[in-house]
Enzyme design. Sequence first.
Site, PDB file in Angstrom:
ATOM      1  N   ALA A 163     -28.569 -45.343 -11.454  1.00 21.07           N
ATOM      2  CA  ALA A 163     -27.766 -45.167 -10.192  1.00 21.07           C
ATOM      3  C   ALA A 163     -28.345 -42.831 -10.891  1.00 21.07           C
ATOM      4  CB  ALA A 163     -26.582 -44.833 -10.255  1.00 21.07           C
ATOM      5  N   GLY A 199     -34.588 -43.118 -12.210  1.00 18.49           N
ATOM      6  CA  GLY A 199     -35.275 -44.024 -12.768  1.00 18.49           C
ATOM      7  C   GLY A 199     -36.723 -43.622 -13.200  1.00 18.49           C
ATOM      8  N   HIS A 220     -29.588 -56.639 -14.838  1.00 10.32           N
ATOM      9  CA  HIS A 220     -28.934 -55.651 -14.945  1.00 10.32           C
ATOM     10  C   HIS A 220     -28.838 -54.964 -16.223  1.00 10.32           C
ATOM     11  CE1 HIS A 220     -23.848 -54.899 -15.336  1.00 10.32           C
ATOM     12  NE2 HIS A 220     -24.794 -54.193 -14.667  1.00 10.32           N
ATOM     13  N   ASP A 221     -28.990 -53.887 -15.956  1.00 13.05           N
ATOM     14  CA  ASP A 221     -29.291 -52.493 -16.791  1.00 13.05           C
ATOM     15  C   ASP A 221     -28.556 -53.000 -18.260  1.00 13.05           C
ATOM     16  OD1 ASP A 221     -26.969 -51.467 -15.873  1.00 13.05           O
ATOM     17  OD2 ASP A 221     -27.886 -49.823 -15.178  1.00 13.05           O
ATOM     18  N   THR A 222     -27.092 -53.225 -17.964  1.00  6.72           N
ATOM     19  CA  THR A 222     -25.724 -53.790 -19.181  1.00  6.72           C
ATOM     20  C   THR A 222     -27.117 -54.866 -20.291  1.00  6.72           C
ATOM     21  OG1 THR A 222     -23.858 -52.810 -18.332  1.00  6.72           O
ATOM     22  CG2 THR A 222     -23.812 -53.136 -20.266  1.00  6.72           C
ATOM     23  N   THR A 260     -23.728 -43.838 -16.855  1.00  4.68           N
ATOM     24  CA  THR A 260     -22.831 -43.023 -15.998  1.00  4.68           C
ATOM     25  C   THR A 260     -21.898 -43.796 -16.381  1.00  4.68           C
ATOM     26  OG1 THR A 260     -24.969 -43.188 -14.251  1.00  4.68           O
ATOM     27  CG2 THR A 260     -22.322 -43.435 -13.205  1.00  4.68           C
ATOM     28  N   ASN A 312     -15.445 -52.356 -17.785  1.00  2.28           N
ATOM     29  CA  ASN A 312     -16.319 -50.744 -17.562  1.00  2.28           C
ATOM     30  C   ASN A 312     -14.706 -49.654 -17.659  1.00  2.28           C
ATOM     31  OD1 ASN A 312     -17.679 -53.328 -15.819  1.00  2.28           O
ATOM     32  ND2 ASN A 312     -18.108 -51.753 -13.679  1.00  2.28           N
ATOM     33  N   GLY A 350     -27.392 -42.956 -22.858  1.00  2.00           N
ATOM     34  CA  GLY A 350     -27.704 -41.403 -23.049  1.00  2.00           C
ATOM     35  C   GLY A 350     -26.278 -40.743 -23.440  1.00  2.00           C
TER      36      GLY A 350
END
Length: 440
Positions: A11, A14, A209-211, A232, A269, A367
């Site tokens: 988000a 990239g 989905h990145d997760t 994020t 989340n 991150g």
Amino acid sequence: MTAVAAVDLGASGGRVVRGVVTGGEVRVEEVHRFGNGPVRRDGALHWNVSALHHEVLAGLKLAGEVASIGIDSWAVDYGLLDADGRLLGDPVCYRDSRTDGITPADGLYEVNGLQFQPFNTMFQLMAEPLLPRASQLLLIPDLLSFWLTGERGAEYTNATTTGLIDVHTGRWSDPLTRDLPAGLLPPLRHPGDPAGVFDGVPVTAVGSHDTASAVVAVPAKNERFAYISCGTWSLVGVELTTPVLTAESRAANFTNEGGVDGTIRYLRNVMGLWLLQESLRVWGVPLDGLLREAVSVTGSVFDPNDPVFLPPGDMPARIQRWCGRTMTPPEVVRSILDSLALAHRDAVLDAQRLSGREVEVVHIVGGGSRNSLLCQLTADACGLPVVAGPAEATALGNVLVQARAVGAAAGSLPDLRRLVRQSQPLRRFLPRTVKRRRTS
């Protein structure tokens, strides 16, 4: 040696990564990085998805010769195509206010297994003015894949975040989709499936989905682990083989999302480093110095999941209003990290209680694994060892699924995770004797 290209979209930015699996190791090299973020236009927050497409093409050119391409991104947002395959408008960002006030229908959790998030795709569609003109919906990774290949599909792990998948069957739910235009939802495909060809190179479906990709690269030695995919958002949970659909699970706002190889990502989340990112944007100062000062100051604990923190804006001011005190930037940083650590703890405790899965270690990937203070505070709060890394978990998981699809890697998730342990630097944080209260 086989190289693949992983397109990893977040988000706030990239990148395109070139990944190689060889000699029992997996290595990644970032070849192109670019910014991303919603822009306000015509009264709404939109993604400039055409600019993302342009950057993806530039990155793929820099990646050189590869055997496969895979794309992952954040979840729930989508583009709508008309009957000729043209995009009707830039996708709206999930942080837009158009779904404010929406509440879930009774019995929904028992069908889709998802925690209530007002920005889930099914709720966005309830507020979508372009829906009557739409011929097909493509989630962000699937839209970019379509622009590369001309092939349409919906990758399963990301599709499960829409709220429109039946958690029992793994297919689009007839009851939940009956009011949508016929043909709006494309056929499902799964991680490892072919997704078309771009410029002579196969495009492979990954955990888009990145997760889902990040969890593939959690370097766990057995199943008794919790993970925190920390960026994020902090996605905090355990990996299961069957969903948990109890009333207690729904009340605790836990979700059952699809993972790679038929797994369930049972998680909650937590607002995550968005709080810190927005604060740094407001202050216009680097993080390193603030983190050094934050070690020795006292913050205040707040609920990072309060909806007041979801939209962009003056995050430090909101935090100080919530806490009822004026704070210096280092104190705000410490408040954010203390609050996130306690929210991580609450989610890990609840995941164990609700799933019956024992947890011996917490893995922080993404991150946030670079933030030593956050890792130590999380270990203290959880009373469990924290293994931090890899920071590049999403790209690594993307690369590993592609590598397996093209024959450069083999085996199940434990085999892929062994490659991560053998080749990626990890740090271990042991809990100190600090008593922490629940935030709830």
